[in-house]
Design a protein around this motif. Structure first.
Motif, PDB file in Angstrom:
ATOM      1  N   GLN A 205       0.832  -1.197   0.000  1.00  0.00           N
ATOM      2  CA  GLN A 205       0.000   0.000   0.000  1.00  0.00           C
ATOM      3  C   GLN A 205       0.864   1.244   0.000  1.00  0.00           C
ATOM      4  OE1 GLN A 205      -1.705   0.107   4.378  1.00  0.00           O
ATOM      5  NE2 GLN A 205      -1.250   2.170   3.673  1.00  0.00           N
ATOM      6  N   SER A 206       0.272   2.376  -0.325  1.00  0.00           N
ATOM      7  CA  SER A 206       0.949   3.655  -0.225  1.00  0.00           C
ATOM      8  C   SER A 206       1.281   3.910   1.240  1.00  0.00           C
ATOM      9  CB  SER A 206       0.047   4.783  -0.733  1.00  0.00           C
ATOM     10  OG  SER A 206      -0.409   4.531  -2.036  1.00  0.00           O
ATOM     11  N   GLU A 207       2.485   4.435   1.507  1.00  0.00           N
ATOM     12  CA  GLU A 207       2.864   4.697   2.890  1.00  0.00           C
ATOM     13  C   GLU A 207       2.406   6.091   3.288  1.00  0.00           C
ATOM     14  OE1 GLU A 207       6.508   3.200   4.543  1.00  0.00           O
ATOM     15  OE2 GLU A 207       6.982   2.199   2.653  1.00  0.00           O
TER      16      GLU A 207
ATOM     17  N   GLU B 213      -8.169   2.553  -2.004  1.00  0.00           N
ATOM     18  CA  GLU B 213      -6.957   1.774  -1.774  1.00  0.00           C
ATOM     19  C   GLU B 213      -7.130   0.859  -0.558  1.00  0.00           C
ATOM     20  OE1 GLU B 213      -2.097   2.040  -1.449  1.00  0.00           O
ATOM     21  OE2 GLU B 213      -3.239   3.919  -1.543  1.00  0.00           O
TER      22      GLU B 213
END
Length: 251
Positions: free
Chosen positions: A96-98, A108
């Motif tokens: 996942q996006s941090e 997401e």
């Protein structure tokens, strides 16, 4: 010497690369027929090619692990082609996006939970009726981050933590049917999911040594743990989570 999975039929989701591919190759070497389930045709077919190159038995089935119909088709195709199902490896997953939890986009969150957790539920839902006929085995791939929290990966943490409890739940429910259900919890492993970390020189220096062994793992090391749990050597192990993290949990 008898191969550890001789005559077994296995399904490995996310089998097109990383831990999934390493597990597929290892299972084939130990005598199993392998169904490689992946969303990417090229990588899935490449895994099958590598198995065929070694005279193994493998089949690629394009699969979207987030969709019920796709998982049902995967199980049906496996049984039609090989006559049954002995081992399910729920491995498919994404990162996942941090970002901070409140900054994560809802779509997401849904994608991570569906791919990393719902897929485990769907895999077991449709495979268990076939596994009941074979005293089958399930190994679910969780993560070190399913055992402890880390900043900026809320969806991944939640999903992988859920995998561990879902594993325990299934082990309790299906033990009477002689189905064993276990999980592995890899630490930092050299797969595509960590490519972003590698590009950050400062961050990578710390992440790559954040365990007792002070190195990252490789997919083959996780495949060895999955093989053990899938084999008769682990015949009295169920509901367990095996950490494969170089001591990351205790670091």
């Amino acid at each position: 010497m008898m191969k550890r999975l001789e005559g077994k039929v296995s399904v490995i989701t996310g089998g097109g690369g990383g831990i999934g591919r390493a597990t597929a190759l290892r299972f084939s070497k130990e005598g199993a027929a392998v169904v490689v389930a992946d969303l990417d045709d090229a990588s899935g077919e490449e895994t099958v090619r590598l198995i065929h190159e070694k005279k193994g038995n493998a089949l690629f089935v394009k699969t979207n692990v987030r969709e019920s119909e796709s998982i049902q088709s995967l199980v049906h195709t496996t049984v039609e082609h090989f006559g049954g199902l002995d081992i399910l490896i729920n491995n498919a997953g994404i990162g996942q996006s941090e970002v901070r939890s409140i900054d994560l986009e809802e779509n997401e969150w849904d994608a991570v939970l569906d791919t990393n957790l719902k897929s485990i539920f769907l895999g077991m839902k449709y495979a268990v009726p076939e596994l009941m006929k074979k005293d089958g085995v399930i190994v679910n791939v969780s993560s070190l981050l399913g055992l402890k929290g880390r900043k900026f990966v809320s969806a991944y943490n939640a999903a992988k933590g859920g995998v561990i409890l879902l594993t325990q739940n299934a082990a309790l429910e299906y033990g009477k049917d002689n189905i064993r259900v276990n999980a592995v919890a890899p630490g930092v492993i050299d797969t595509n999911i960590i490519n972003g970390w590698k590009k950050d020189e400062r961050k990578w220096s710390a992440i790559s040594q954040s365990n007792a062994l002070r190195r990252i793992g490789n997919p083959e090391e996780v495949a060895s743990a999955i093989l053990f749990l899938a084999s008769d050597e682990a015949s009295f192990i169920t509901g367990a989570t095996l950490s494969v993290d170089g001591g990351g949990l205790i670091f």
